[in-house]
Design a protein around this motif. Structure first.
Motif, PDB file in Angstrom:
ATOM      1  N   LYS A 206       0.835  -1.201   0.000  1.00 23.67           N
ATOM      2  CA  LYS A 206       0.000   0.000   0.000  1.00 23.67           C
ATOM      3  C   LYS A 206       0.869   1.251   0.000  1.00 23.67           C
ATOM      4  O   LYS A 206       0.623   2.209  -0.754  1.00 23.67           O
ATOM      5  N   ALA A 207       1.918   1.242   0.840  1.00 23.46           N
ATOM      6  CA  ALA A 207       2.812   2.404   0.919  1.00 23.46           C
ATOM      7  C   ALA A 207       3.550   2.627  -0.395  1.00 23.46           C
ATOM      8  O   ALA A 207       3.710   3.773  -0.842  1.00 23.46           O
ATOM      9  N   GLU A 210       1.070   4.001  -3.061  1.00 25.25           N
ATOM     10  CA  GLU A 210       0.708   5.390  -2.765  1.00 25.25           C
ATOM     11  C   GLU A 210       1.846   6.356  -3.100  1.00 25.25           C
ATOM     12  O   GLU A 210       1.601   7.490  -3.534  1.00 25.25           O
ATOM     13  N   LYS A 211       3.080   5.917  -2.938  1.00 21.61           N
ATOM     14  CA  LYS A 211       4.230   6.793  -3.190  1.00 21.61           C
ATOM     15  C   LYS A 211       4.656   6.813  -4.650  1.00 21.61           C
ATOM     16  O   LYS A 211       4.933   7.873  -5.223  1.00 21.61           O
ATOM     17  N   GLY A 213       3.044   4.736  -7.330  1.00 25.64           N
ATOM     18  CA  GLY A 213       2.046   4.341  -8.318  1.00 25.64           C
ATOM     19  C   GLY A 213       2.308   2.969  -8.891  1.00 25.64           C
ATOM     20  O   GLY A 213       3.195   2.233  -8.433  1.00 25.64           O
TER      21      GLY A 213
END
Length: 219
Positions: A206-207, A210-211, A213
């Motif tokens: 997820k991280a 989010e950072k 793509g």
């Protein structure tokens, strides 16, 4: 014809049929292996991976569940492209099957919350390569062996991209096919889950997404 002769003829017919089936499945190894992988952080849930062998026998849910993946916590993993040696992937031996003619995969791309399906045709030349033994030095046990490419590895990536290889524990993999899957309009679980996907993304995945793509076009 007497009853005894009829029974003997029936028994002979069943025996010959059994021999023919055994001959049809006579591989130089116990069974071939179906494994699945996904790029780093691009998590996948496999609803089903079905196999059809060269005698058109169907082996449903030969594999399901989570594909093999790396999710380094420091976000240093690179999901772009495919590894030069994909390995066997997470999977199972397809017991009782002859060489594969077709593999069907339906999967949930958890990185983008989309469901795909793909039909992967295994050419005859690939099947021939799967039963061709090769002498190779195996670093694993430090000796020369006769190895076979009995592992069928399917990579599943966002956008519905699939890539398939065959390989052996001590042999370099051979690319078989690159197939674009299609979106399953009913959504996850054929619409039976109310749009809910099987698993949440791991925190590292997820991280990363989010950072950075999703690197569409790299597979």
């Amino acid at each position: 014809m007497s009853k005894l002769k009829s029974l003997l003829l029936l028994g002979l017919t069943l025996w010959l049929t059994g021999c023919a089936n055994n001959d049809a499945n006579r591989l130089p190894y116990d069974a071939w292996y179906l494994g699945l992988i996904a790029p780093n952080y691009m998590e996948v849930w496999i609803e089903t991976a079905d196999a059809v062998d060269q005698h058109d026998r169907v082996f449903r849910r030969a594999m399901s569940g989570v594909a093999a993946i790396n999710t380094p916590k420091n976000l240093k993993g690179d999901p772009r492209g495919w590894p030069s040696y994909p390995g066997s992937g997470a999977g199972k031996h397809v017991l009782g099957a002859d060489l594969p003619r077709l593999i069907y995969v339906r999967w949930q791309s958890l990185a983008e919350l989309q469901t795909y399906e793909a039909y992967i045709v295994i050419p005859e030349a690939t099947r021939e390569a799967m039963v061709k033994g090769e002498r190779v030095y195996c670093d694993f046990d430090g000796k020369w062996i006769t190895d076979y490419r009995y592992m069928v590895t399917v990579g599943l990536a966002p956008g519905g991209v699939t890539k398939t290889w065959i390989g052996g524990p001590c042999l370099m993999p051979i690319e078989v096919a690159r197939v674009m899957g299609s979106v399953v309009q009913e959504g996850p679980d054929g619409g039976k889950s109310g749009g809910q996907y099987a698993l949440p993304l791991k925190p590292a995945s997820k991280a990363y997404i989010e950072k950075y793509g999703i690197p569409y076009g790299s597979w």
